[in-house]
Design a protein around this motif. Sequence first.
Motif: not given
Length: 367
Positions: A303-322
């Motif tokens: 695969l080829s990375q699309n460097f024009a796109g956004k690199y993202i981390e989504v925090y689905v479950k955090t210390i506020d939930e568990v």
Amino acid sequence: MRILKYLFLLVLLALIGITVYVTTQKGDFEVAKSSIIKTQRSTVFDYVNDYKNWETFGSWMKKEENIKFNYLSKTMGSGAYCSWESDFGNGDIKTYFVKENDSIYQKANFNSTKSDIFWTFKDTVGGTKVTIHGKGKMDVLTKIKMFFRGGISGVLSDEMEKSLLKLDKTLEYEMKTYSIKVNGIVQRGSGFCIKQTISCRIKSVSKNIKIIIPRMVYFFKKNNLKMAGRPFVSYDVYDITKDFVTLSVCIPTEEQVFISSVSDVTTAEIIPFTCLKTTLVGDYSHTAEAWTKAKKYIADKGLSQNFAGKYIEVYVKTIDEVKQPSKWITEIYIPVFPKTEVAKPAVIPTAIVVTPSEPVPTPVENP
């Protein structure tokens, strides 16, 4: 009956005498306890520095029944604050000084008994030497209670020892229990969000994210805004050679929100893109490994990375939930170009059978 009356009076006089004796004693106390935590110093420091983690190791808190914790937008670092209410009384604690990976100074108040709390963290053989040092002054009621429990020094020393032991066990398990799964190619949808953008050094990324996300959540509550999804971080610049990162902490909204220009948060549009999804279940300290596995998958699959796109981390479950870090869920999205399907050539039959009245069709290689 007279004997019972005399016995009652004697017991009453004894209690009065004890009470008078206890109340006239000094209410000052000072206790210290140390223990070796089998985890690296920076991890131990970060864990203790955040009040939201105290529920997992604070033995004195666990003894309270029907306890309710109240957190403000800042729960770690200088100025962090936490309060609690319980059947046995109310209390609060505030951080006044922090020296990263070295020491923390706090002031606590429980049922009018005030105390100063000092934490120190030192590298040692086998992990980190953590020392809790507390001193303060008891109110009258606390002096009486502690007298019948053997004295406040013994009680506090025992609670400190239990808390440090629980801190060690918690970190030993929570930091080592994790899993990483590369889910495959997915599509990120469009929408709107509110974001706050900062620039910092790479080592400060995790700390800043932990500080900003609660502030963003508080911003939504204060302005009666509804979150349309989980908080996420969008990396705009991540330069390892220059040790420089620009990132935006974002929370999706149901529609575009217009914000005053004097605010440090702004509104933005979420652009849809094709990406590789990877899921980390566990503490954030394993995030780097998750990114590495995701990029290896991209290379292995051609695969080829699309460097024009956004690199993202989504925090689905955090210390506020568990509270347990081993159960936190983080999704990583790396933008890639869709893999083009190679068209297969049509299979040309070796013979075409037709009736004499029909024209013979001409075979076409790529219909």
